[in-house]
Design a protein around this motif. Structure first.
Motif, PDB file in Angstrom:
ATOM      1  N   ASP A 272       3.352  -6.182  -7.634  1.00 15.25           N
ATOM      2  CA  ASP A 272       4.226  -5.810  -8.637  1.00 15.25           C
ATOM      3  C   ASP A 272       4.125  -8.017  -8.337  1.00 15.25           C
ATOM      4  O   ASP A 272       6.054  -7.656  -7.798  1.00 15.25           O
ATOM      5  N   PRO A 273       3.966  -8.939  -7.887  1.00 15.53           N
ATOM      6  CA  PRO A 273       2.713  -9.340  -7.783  1.00 15.53           C
ATOM      7  C   PRO A 273       2.111  -9.141  -6.510  1.00 15.53           C
ATOM      8  O   PRO A 273       2.748  -8.204  -5.601  1.00 15.53           O
ATOM      9  N   PRO A 274       0.869  -9.085  -6.969  1.00 18.75           N
ATOM     10  CA  PRO A 274      -0.133  -8.508  -5.692  1.00 18.75           C
ATOM     11  C   PRO A 274       0.337  -9.183  -4.645  1.00 18.75           C
ATOM     12  O   PRO A 274       0.670 -10.435  -4.805  1.00 18.75           O
ATOM     13  N   ILE A 275       0.712  -7.941  -3.811  1.00 17.44           N
ATOM     14  CA  ILE A 275       0.521  -9.143  -1.997  1.00 17.44           C
ATOM     15  C   ILE A 275      -0.704  -8.883  -1.254  1.00 17.44           C
ATOM     16  O   ILE A 275      -1.104  -8.492  -1.387  1.00 17.44           O
ATOM     17  N   LEU A 276      -1.288 -10.573  -1.473  1.00 15.32           N
ATOM     18  CA  LEU A 276      -3.063 -10.992  -1.170  1.00 15.32           C
ATOM     19  C   LEU A 276      -2.511 -12.015   0.492  1.00 15.32           C
ATOM     20  O   LEU A 276      -1.713 -12.494   0.088  1.00 15.32           O
ATOM     21  N   SER A 277      -3.962 -11.901   0.503  1.00 17.54           N
ATOM     22  CA  SER A 277      -4.018 -13.050   1.724  1.00 17.54           C
ATOM     23  C   SER A 277      -4.974 -14.085   0.972  1.00 17.54           C
ATOM     24  O   SER A 277      -5.485 -13.547  -0.048  1.00 17.54           O
ATOM     25  N   GLU A 278      -5.585 -14.513   2.051  1.00 14.14           N
ATOM     26  CA  GLU A 278      -6.384 -15.697   1.558  1.00 14.14           C
ATOM     27  C   GLU A 278      -7.437 -14.947   2.205  1.00 14.14           C
ATOM     28  O   GLU A 278      -8.142 -14.228   2.964  1.00 14.14           O
ATOM     29  N   LYS A 279      -8.329 -15.972   1.292  1.00 15.53           N
ATOM     30  CA  LYS A 279     -10.203 -15.382   0.656  1.00 15.53           C
ATOM     31  C   LYS A 279     -10.380 -16.315   1.896  1.00 15.53           C
ATOM     32  O   LYS A 279     -10.463 -16.695   1.742  1.00 15.53           O
ATOM     33  N   ILE A 280     -11.446 -15.267   3.029  1.00 18.13           N
ATOM     34  CA  ILE A 280     -11.899 -16.174   3.789  1.00 18.13           C
ATOM     35  C   ILE A 280     -13.596 -15.328   3.617  1.00 18.13           C
ATOM     36  O   ILE A 280     -13.548 -14.692   2.850  1.00 18.13           O
TER      37      ILE A 280
END
Length: 136
Positions: free
Chosen positions: A127-135
């Protein structure tokens, strides 16, 4: 009345413990995850290597309670998991629970999207989510 109060206190303790057990782990400040390879827009063979990187967060295997750490999950053709929710283990959510920084994926021919989501020791989204860029 004494029995009622004891039961009410006990119920309150259970509810409080339940809420704590489901509380999302706060994301470490500045934490980031990245897909190093393949590059966005790359054409890959059906089975290929995927490599990951992190910034301002440590990697630790699932179940390891080291503060400010987590492990990778590759999201394939799906949306991120909301904070505090467990990241499922299925064809669209590939777990790298040994704190790996790379792995092998096999996908059906065609166009796919990939995104990393870091999970805590319990495979729960931060929280908050730890996300990469979407490829793609």
């Amino acid at each position: 009345m004494k029995t009622f109060m004891s039961r009410a206190v006990f119920a309150g303790m259970l509810l409080g413990a339940s809420m704590l057990a489901n509380a999302a782990t706060p994301a470490p400040k500045g934490a980031e995850v990245h897909i190093v390879s393949p590059a966005d827009g790359a054409t890959v063979p059906q089975t290929f290597q995927i490599k990951f990187a992190v910034e301002d967060v440590s990697l630790a295997p699932a179940g390891d309670a080291t503060p400010n750490s987590g492990h990778h999950h590759v999201l394939i053709d799906t949306a991120p998991i909301a904070a505090g929710k467990v990241i499922p283990a299925d064809a669209n959510h590939v777990h790298f629970g040994k704190a790996q920084t790379q792995g092998e994926l096999t996908l059906t021919p065609g166009e796919h999207t990939l995104q990393l989501e870091l999970g805590d020791k319990n495979h729960m989204a931060f929280d908050p989510p730890i996300l990469s860029e979407k490829i793609t």
